[in-house]
Design an enzyme around this catalytic site. Structure first.
Site, short mmCIF file in Angstrom:
data_model
loop_
_atom_site.label_atom_id
_atom_site.label_comp_id
_atom_site.label_asym_id
_atom_site.label_seq_id
_atom_site.Cartn_x
_atom_site.Cartn_y
_atom_site.Cartn_z
N ASP A 61 0.84 -1.20 0.00
CA ASP A 61 0.00 0.00 0.00
C ASP A 61 0.88 1.25 0.00
O ASP A 61 2.00 1.23 -0.50
CB ASP A 61 -0.94 -0.03 1.21
CG ASP A 61 -2.28 0.58 0.91
OD1 ASP A 61 -2.35 1.83 0.82
OD2 ASP A 61 -3.28 -0.15 0.77
N HIS A 288 -3.88 6.12 3.51
CA HIS A 288 -4.60 4.93 3.04
C HIS A 288 -4.09 3.65 3.69
O HIS A 288 -4.87 2.85 4.21
CB HIS A 288 -4.43 4.88 1.51
CG HIS A 288 -5.26 3.88 0.82
ND1 HIS A 288 -4.81 2.62 0.51
CD2 HIS A 288 -6.52 3.95 0.35
CE1 HIS A 288 -5.75 1.95 -0.13
NE2 HIS A 288 -6.81 2.75 -0.26
N SER A 474 -10.98 -0.79 -1.16
CA SER A 474 -9.74 -0.75 -0.37
C SER A 474 -9.98 -1.14 1.08
O SER A 474 -9.09 -1.66 1.75
CB SER A 474 -9.13 0.65 -0.40
OG SER A 474 -8.41 0.87 -1.57
#
Length: 1306
Positions: A61, A288, A474
């Site tokens: 990620d 994220h 996600s």
């Protein structure tokens, strides 16, 4: 890119809405981190110690923050994060330069700062590796923006203080000198005014490139250590010093991290590679990854309801998002992440990233993923994408790769009420509207299972908050990954062999279906995963072979392409039966035994069809290790229009409870045939509630090229939000998708236009956003009308070959009458380049050695680019651009830098446009692969530099009704009406040669667009064809340049000379050329040069070109030990040049009007050369005089001389500098870039530092050449001498931007 978004909670103000659904505090907290939906609560209640313990997850990620809430320890007290790695290389620092400390323990850092080494640090070798990094290169855009605001505020405060001082100085001067008539006073006042103006000007042009962090790396005898100097980030000069830094080592060794400063609150870790020559400073490139990691495994001992799904699991963070590209993943990052996951013996990979792809289950990354899964038994979980709700929108790699478990995003009523704060949640759970749907282009299901796609989870400390809400696939992926970690934890604890094949089958065969229709599987996969049922399934199956059933399908009679499912989308295949050959292969892990596993494998499989009337299959199949084939017959001829989904699946005859061992998805989108004239389709009175989706399939009529659609809404009160999507699939292309997000504050009619491909099935999807209209009792009613338009031409994409001849275009309409209004424009140019240098090298084994043992190689190609004017440019590499996952090359990355090594642009598979000033540039292209032969094939890879033309340069092309029109100028064609069945021809003329851009060299290509029709709802004339939905590429190949006639037929002067005279001149010039070519790097070389110079002077006395060459040679010397002696030699040489020139004759010549004849032209050129030699001699003499004066007197009052001290001149020596300066002013503009530095020096001598700085800034601004370091060093010294410390700090940061010592690492 990351498959998520940060959510601003939506609130509905409908106070009358009521619902029986209520949350209490505990259910509200539980909804923030949803786990009940996938039965985690039931599983952990029965197995509290199977909470992920013993499981290691790799998070591919944007980089996880190890300081974030819940990511310090596991539920059983172990370290949560075992390693943090920047796989992208965006945090790499070149630390190959090695220095040693002086007697005082000081070193000079890579940034030029003086650094003090802590005496307690052990360094047996005494060698210190140094490097530097701009911290903004390590920070996210959000954090950088926050810091820039803070720094600008502080900078403005200091600048305002200096402005106030400057204003006061000016006021005091005016009070002391009411009437200023003296020239010296006028210049003094001008200097004060200039200082004030400069401070104001600097405030307006302030551009913060960020603080610089110095890095020092050394080996303490056991491990590599790292220390950072972060003083530039601190207001307190005692904070951030290198000597106070607590040294770090590679994170996996001690698991320690640092924070740059209290202001940024940004966590970082370090890793050292390549024997200390590369330092990786690891930060996250977005929040994220931390959010994803928190969903998978956060542990909050005091807030257990907010725990991640598997709080006992451990993590490694593999940053694949590149900070240089925002947060875009790169091939380098992906491959290094796989290497790290295998090296750390991870059990699971979660990857919440993805991109569209033109080839599913294909590419370098997919090949390596297959190896990691099949050989090393890692389970790979990934997001399916956020491009729904259209079909075939799943992204790579999660939704398109057979070895990866692709996850769709689900929202439950509890999540809607709690996490999303909606006043009235939906009555039942559903898939998020934007969650990508299958099937893939080759028919595979695309989505494996679904999981909760939203959560309030931890975020990095730099966000200045603990948690935030995000949703997307996600978020669904780590939820599924955490649930899978629970299964692995349980399997390890109970001694069950872990296999990705077994786990995937358990997840699919125990999932709870979402929705009642078979085609819902295209949205949700097999349904919502259930951890408890999956574990029971695994336990029952533990004695069965670990087998993956590989499906390969081909249509009978065809050998290509093969597929993983059956996807009947086009009208022709939906009207008849088709036969398909299915190859089923039983694939074992690579460590399987031939005798114990492969030879005895044999399964009796019952084949079933979910709808035998449409899909017919044999009853049974005996499957052995080497595989078997069977045929499938699909007959969709009796189906109605629309979407139909079926499955063929295999059941173990001996253990039917195992469920399907394999599935073959069969998707049929039978399109509606348009028969009306004009071609029009209407869908009336469609009723929408939150989350409702209407799909329509239409066979685009032959001859159609665009659609004009009308959407009319009615019947609702509160605002509504709709997605309108159109999707078509064409071979070897990404799905052709058009999407419009439309908000309706009140019932109204809206129109759209979009491109379509003739003859292909169009999926039209109208969906009400899942949370739009919640709380309202009223439904929305939609009437949707589609009208097809089209003008068919014999050449959609037109190429003009560079000749004067036009291109004939035949146009017709097959549908209905259309207005033919052709428009064509060229608005960009692509200039081709070949590399001037190429190098192949083996990369470091630290992180670039594949699990197979192969070493990755890098090819660096260098291209030289020259821009005659400033322009916005973009590299274009036809072979590589636009493909990350569906690409057999591992990685591509480029850097554009100027001759000073200043980086202007970086990019990868999706190049971006960058504004570059006029000048010369190097573009370095970095390619990686483990096969040297492949890299060798592309050592001469062609690259284009694409440049957008300015509005005034855009070329509008003309159309003609006659072939001679472009030359003769008659027969202009503007517009016409086309009627079905009648063709009309016209000609497209080439661009006029005088309109071609200056940089359009032979082989360049001008690009633009051409369109043929007119939108029915457009008004006025549209000169930009790209705005028409049905526009096509237009190209013009630039022909060879016109051959210019020779301007001169030879020199008349030289022709009058005798052979002996010409020979004498040639010999003389050759000797001077030899003198100029001699090196002067050593004492011996300088001695030889001086001997030859003296010899030539005696041979050709008073010959100005020779004397100018001698002066040039002296000036070019470096490493001069005795500067005063050297300057005196320069002055003597300059004087010799000056004395050799008849200045009176020179002045008279330039005072006269010159004759343009050839002989007079030769004289003029000679006199101009002589003037330039005179000016250069005066210029170099002035610089030498000033330097001698500075060295002898220093900063004393004796240096403060001025040309207007005539009253005192009799008692002092003549001001040689000033006399020389006055002489130079007679011949040239002393403000020009070539001589302006002497003007600056003059003002500095007089201590008019403000005027000197202004003159220097004007000089820098007007200089057409690349930035000169000496100019900016002088600028910095002037700013420091004035005392503007805040500006000086700013300039020092910019010096490293403009003149970095080396290019950055790839």
């Amino acid at each position: 890119m990351p498959c998520s978004s940060i959510i601003t909670p939506q609130h509905n103000d409908d106070d009358d809405a009521s619902s029986d659904f209520k949350l209490n505090e505990s259910t509200f907290l539980a909804s923030l981190m949803p786990k009940k939906e996938i039965a985690v609560d039931r599983f952990l209640q029965d197995h509290p110690n199977y909470d992920g313990r013993g499981v290691l997850i790799a998070i591919f990620d944007s980089g996880v923050d190890p300081a974030a809430a819940g990511l310090q320890v596991t539920s059983d007290g172990k370290p949560k994060i075992l390693d943090v790695i920047d796989c992208s290389g965006s945090g790499d620092v070149d630390t190959s330069k090695v220095v040693k400390a002086d007697a005082d323990g000081c070193i000079s850092g890579a940034s030029g700062a003086s650094l003090i080494i802590n005496t307690s640090w052990k360094n047996p070798s005494g060698e210190w590796h140094i490097g530097y990094k701009f911290v903004y290169e390590l920070f996210t855009e959000e954090l950088t923006s926050r810091l820039k605001k803070e720094r600008k505020k502080k900078w403005d405060e200091k600048n305002q203080e200096e402005i106030a001082k400057a204003v006061k100085q000016l006021q005091d001067f005016d009070q002391q000198h009411i009437k200023v008539e003296d020239a010296q006073l006028k210049r003094a006042r001008e200097d004060l005014q200039n200082r004030l103006d400069l401070l104001k000007r600097q405030s307006e042009s302030y551009d913060d490139k960020g603080p610089v962090v110095d890095a020092v790396v050394w080996h303490d005898g056991e491990v590599w250590r790292v220390a950072l100097d972060t003083q530039s980030l601190e207001d307190d000069p005692d904070c951030g010093k290198l000597s106070n830094f607590v040294p770090l080592t590679n994170y996996r060794i001690e698991r320690k991290y640092g924070v740059f400063s209290k202001l940024d609150a940004c966590t970082f870790v370090v890793n050292v590679y390549n024997n200390g020559n590369v330092l990786s400073i690891v930060t996250d490139c977005s929040s994220h990854a931390t959010h994803v990691a928190g969903i998978a495994s956060a542990f909050h001992p005091k807030e257990p309801l907010l725990n991640g799904v598997a709080p006992g699991a451990q993590l490694i963070s593999c940053k694949i998002g590149d900070s240089r590209l925002g947060s875009m993943e790169t091939g380098t990052g992906l491959i290094r992440a796989l290497i790290a996951a295998v090296e750390h013996k991870c059990d699971l990979i979660n990857m919440s990233y993805g991109e569209p792809t033109l080839l599913p289950d294909y590419g370098r990354f997919v090949d390596l993923v297959n190896e990691v899964v099949n050989k090393h038994r890692l389970i790979f979980v990934s997001s399916a994408g956020n491009s729904g709700p259209g079909l075939s929108t799943v992204g790579a790699p999660g939704g398109t790769s057979s070895s990866i478990i692709g996850i769709g995003a689900y929202v439950s009523p509890e999540m809607a009420a709690g996490a999303h704060c909606l006043v009235e949640p939906p009555s039942e759970g559903l898939e998020y509207t934007w969650s990508s749907r299958g099937p893939t282009a080759d028919g595979d299901l695309g989505v494996c299972v679904s999981a909760p796609g939203g959560a309030v989870a931890p975020v990095p400390t730099w966000t200045l908050q603990r948690r935030m809400l995000m949703n997307g696939t996600s978020m669904a992926s780590p939820s599924a990954c955490g649930g899978t970690a629970l299964l692995i934890s349980a399997m390890k604890a109970e001694g069950i062999s872990v296999s990705p094949y077994t786990v995937r089958r358990a997840l699919e065969n125990t999932a709870v279906p979402i929705g009642d229709l078979p085609e819902d599987k295209l949205s949700t996969g097999q349904g919502l995963m259930q951890v408890d049922k999956a574990f029971e399934y695994i336990k029952k199956c533990q004695n069965f072979p670990c087998v993956r059933y590989q499906i390969n399908i081909q249509q009978s009679g065809k050998t290509y392409p093969s597929s993983r499912g059956i996807y009947l989308r086009e009208a022709s295949v939906c009207r008849q039966s088709t036969e398909w050959i299915v190859q089923v292969d039983a694939k074992f892990h690579e460590d399987a035994s031939n005798f114990e596993d492969l030879v005895p494998f044999e399964e009796c499989i019952e084949l079933r069809s979910t709808e035998p009337a449409v899909v017919k299959v044999p009853d049974y199949l005996l499957l052995i290790h080497n595989g078997r084939t069977f045929n499938v017959v699909v007959d969709p001829s009796n189906l109605g229009d629309g979407l139909h989904y079926y499955e063929v699946y295999g059941i173990d005859c001996k253990a039917p409870w195992r469920g399907p061992l394999f599935r073959i998805p069969i998707t049929i989108t039978k399109p509606h045939a348009v028969t009306s004239q004009p071609p029009r389709v209407s869908f009336s009175k469609m009723i929408f509630q939150p989350g409702h989706i209407e799909r329509r399939y239409i066979e685009v009529p032959h001859g159609a090229s665009w659609v004009e659609a009308t959407m009319k809404t009615s019947g609702f009160d509160t605002a509504r939000k709709f997605y309108v999507d159109a999707v078509q699939i064409c071979p070897l292309q990404r799905p052709l998708s058009w999407e419009k997000v439309v908000s309706f504050p009140s019932p109204v009619t809206k129109t759209f236009a979009f491109k379509v491909v003739s003859g292909q099935t169009l999926e039209l999807v109208i969906s009400q956003f899942w949370s739009s209209g919640i709380g309202s009792d009223e439904t929305a009613i939609v009437d949707f009308e589609v009208v097809f338009h089209g003008i068919k031409v014999n050449k959609e994409e037109v190429t003009l070959d560079g000749s004067e001849g036009p291109v004939r275009i035949d146009a017709e309409t097959l549908l209905a009458s259309e207005e033919l209004t052709p428009t064509a424009a060229l608005n960009k140019i692509r200039v081709p380049y070949r590399p001037v240098d190429s190098k192949i090298s083996a990369l470091s084994t630290d992180r670039d050695k594949l699990p197979s043992g192969k070493q990755i190689l890098a090819l660096i190609l260098t291209y030289k680019i020259k821009l005659e004017d400033g322009a916005e440019v973009k590299p274009h590499i036809p072979l590589l651009n636009g493909r990350i996952y569906d690409n057999k090359f591992e990685s591509q990355f480029y850097v554009i830098s100027d001759l000073n090594k200043r980086v202007y642009s970086t990019g990868d598979v999706y190049p971006s446009s960058s504004k570059l000033p006029k000048g010369e540039y190097n573009l370095q292209l970095y390619l990686r692969h483990d096969n040297v032969q492949i890299l060798e094939k592309i050592r001469n890879l062609e690259l284009f530099i694409e440049q957008n033309l300015e509005d005034k340069e855009i070329i509008q092309l003309s159309f003609f009704s006659q072939p001679d029109g472009p030359v003769i100028g008659n027969g202009s064609f503007k517009s016409s009406f086309l009627f079905p069945g009648i063709k009309e021809g016209f000609y497209l003329g080439p661009p006029p040669k005088d309109k071609l851009p200056k940089n359009s060299t032979q082989g360049s290509v001008l690009l633009g667009a051409i369109s043929y029709g007119k939108l029915s709802f457009s008004e006025g004339e549209n000169k930009n064809p790209e705005k028409h939905p049905a526009s096509y590429q237009l190209s013009y190949v630039v022909p060879p340049n016109k051959i210019e006639e020779d301007k001169g037929k030879g020199s008349s002067k030289s022709s009058k000379k005798t052979v002996s005279e010409r020979l004498t001149e040639e010999v003389r010039e050759a000797k001077i050329h030899v003198l100029g070519s001699l090196k002067q790097e050593t004492d011996e070389e300088r001695s030889q040069w001086e001997e030859l110079a003296a010899s030539l002077k005696s041979e050709y006395p008073k010959y100005t070109p020779l004397l100018a060459k001698i002066l040039e040679g002296l000036v070019s010397r470096t490493d001069v030990k005795d500067k005063i002696d050297h300057d005196e030699k320069v002055i003597d040489a300059a004087n010799e040049v000056i004395d050799s020139i008849d200045r009176e004759e020179l002045a008279k010549f330039f005072a006269l009007k010159n004759d343009p004849e050839d002989e007079a032209e030769d004289i003029r050129k000679k006199m101009q050369t002589t003037r330039d030699q005179l000016a250069e001699a005066l210029y170099q003499k002035g610089l030498a005089l000033a330097e001698i004066e500075s060295l002898k007197e220093g900063d004393t009052e004796g240096a403060k001389k001025d040309e207007d001290t005539s009253g005192d001149q009799s008692t002092h020596d003549p001001d040689l500098f000033e006399e020389n300066f006055r002489e130079l002013k007679k011949w040239v503009d002393v403000k020009s870039p070539k001589y302006g530095i002497l003007l600056v020096t003059r003002e500095k001598r007089a201590q008019r530092l403000g005027t000197a700085l202004k003159a220097l800034l004007d000089l820098i601004q007007d200089d057409p050449e690349p930035a000169k370091k000496k100019f900016y060093e002088l600028k910095l010294s002037l700013v420091e001498e004035i005392g503007w410390t805040h500006w000086a700090t700013y300039e020092r940061e910019w010096m490293l931007v403009r003149f970095p010592p080396t290019l950055p690492l790839f």
